[in-house]
Design an enzyme around this catalytic site. Structure first.
Site, PDB file in Angstrom:
ATOM      1  N   LYS A 179       0.830  -1.206   0.000  1.00 49.02           N
ATOM      2  CA  LYS A 179       0.000   0.000   0.000  1.00 49.02           C
ATOM      3  C   LYS A 179       0.862   1.253   0.000  1.00 49.02           C
ATOM      4  CE  LYS A 179      -3.683  -2.549   2.296  1.00 49.02           C
ATOM      5  NZ  LYS A 179      -4.266  -2.974   3.587  1.00 49.02           N
ATOM      6  N   GLN A 235      -4.230  -1.608   9.858  1.00 44.56           N
ATOM      7  CA  GLN A 235      -4.074  -2.914   9.221  1.00 44.56           C
ATOM      8  C   GLN A 235      -4.620  -4.004  10.149  1.00 44.56           C
ATOM      9  OE1 GLN A 235      -2.918  -3.602   6.065  1.00 44.56           O
ATOM     10  NE2 GLN A 235      -3.581  -5.691   6.501  1.00 44.56           N
ATOM     11  N   ASP A 247     -10.962   3.135   4.601  1.00 46.97           N
ATOM     12  CA  ASP A 247     -11.081   1.692   4.398  1.00 46.97           C
ATOM     13  C   ASP A 247     -12.488   1.190   4.731  1.00 46.97           C
ATOM     14  OD1 ASP A 247      -9.981  -0.722   3.560  1.00 46.97           O
ATOM     15  OD2 ASP A 247      -9.333  -1.297   5.562  1.00 46.97           O
TER      16      ASP A 247
END
Length: 283
Positions: free
Chosen positions: A54, A98, A121
């Protein structure tokens, strides 16, 4: 003999990034560089790889990547404090925690600490609710990637029967809602579903999001169905038996180079959109 359409995620991702490049240049002319802050807790090799991918994708496109790597011994309160600091940092436009995080942490509490305007996200409950109403600014990236692939290849969803295998809050559930909002008829299956194979055989669109390698069998797939494989298991193996499903499907995503690259592209897109929205607020 019919030829199955291979849904090339790399091609779709490149298309998304090309459209973003001009928007990033426009922001740069106004003194703004989109910034994604990525929080990694612990030293899980797979998570480290995802974060690195990413970060590299951000840099290639001209998005600033701020990596926060935390010791796995951190407490939930300490993690939330760091997230709140990022919430109040005007230079940060998107925050990605994450997952999964170490088991001793309250992952949901950490997700909920992310400000909705920086939830690129789509992991907060508020973001999920917006997605349910078709109002999500930043829907979950993997389901959004599947929608992007379907749109890129002009594969119809309206009136189709979609079967989603998996009900996780960041994949199966939001995918089902996005399909429903596109006027598909949606069946959600999970570990307690009986006669799963028979249900999948009815599907025009199959979304595999179960986290088990080669779980979906070729015999389950209706002739001409579209198969979207959101799985990524050790050995670059998806959640469907690719070779077997390839023979039955009209279109299918490979693993790797299917949904994965587009998921990252959607994260970049959401970060740019967050920067644009922030700029509008301060004007």
């Amino acid at each position: 003999m019919k030829k199955t359409l291979i849904l090339d995620g790399a091609c779709v991702a490149q298309s998304v990034k090309e459209k973003l490049a001009q928007r990033i240049q426009s922001l740069a002319l106004q003194g703004i560089t989109p910034c994604l802050a990525t929080i990694l807790v612990g030293d899980d090799p797979a998570s480290e790889t995802y974060v690195k991918m990413k970060g590299n994708a951000c840099r290639r496109l001209g998005i600033h990547s701020r990596r926060i790597h935390l010791d796995r011994s951190i407490t939930t309160n300490e993690l939330i404090t760091i997230i709140n600091e990022l919430n109040h940092d005007d230079q940060v436009h998107g925050i990605l925690l994450q997952h999964p995080v170490p088991h001793h942490l309250d992952e949901r509490a950490a997700f909920e600490a992310i400000a909705i305007e920086k939830d690129v996200d789509g992991v907060t409950m508020a973001g999920f609710a917006r997605s349910a109403f078709g109002l999500a600014g930043f829907p979950c990236c993997t389901p959004a990637a599947m929608m992007e692939i379907m749109d890129y290849y002009k594969l119809p969803m309206e009136g189709k029967h979609a079967v989603v295998i998996g009900r996780s809050p960041i994949l199966g559930k939001p995918a089902s809602l996005m399909l429903l909002n596109r006027n598909a008829t949606v069946t959600v299956c999970h570990s307690k579903t009986k006669d799963l194979d028979r249900i999948v055989q009815l599907a025009d669109i199959v979304v595999a999001a179960v986290g088990k390698p080669r779980f979906v069998q070729g015999s389950w797939i209706k002739e001409g169905a579209v198969v979207l494989d959101a799985g990524y298991n050790p050995g670059n193996i998806g959640d469907v038996d690719y070779e077997a499903c390839l023979k039955k499907a009209s279109a299918i995503t490979p693993v790797p180079a299917g949904v994965g690259p587009v998921t990252i592209a959607m994260l970049l897109k959401h970060t740019v959109e967050a920067a644009e929205k922030r700029l509008e607020l301060v004007k």
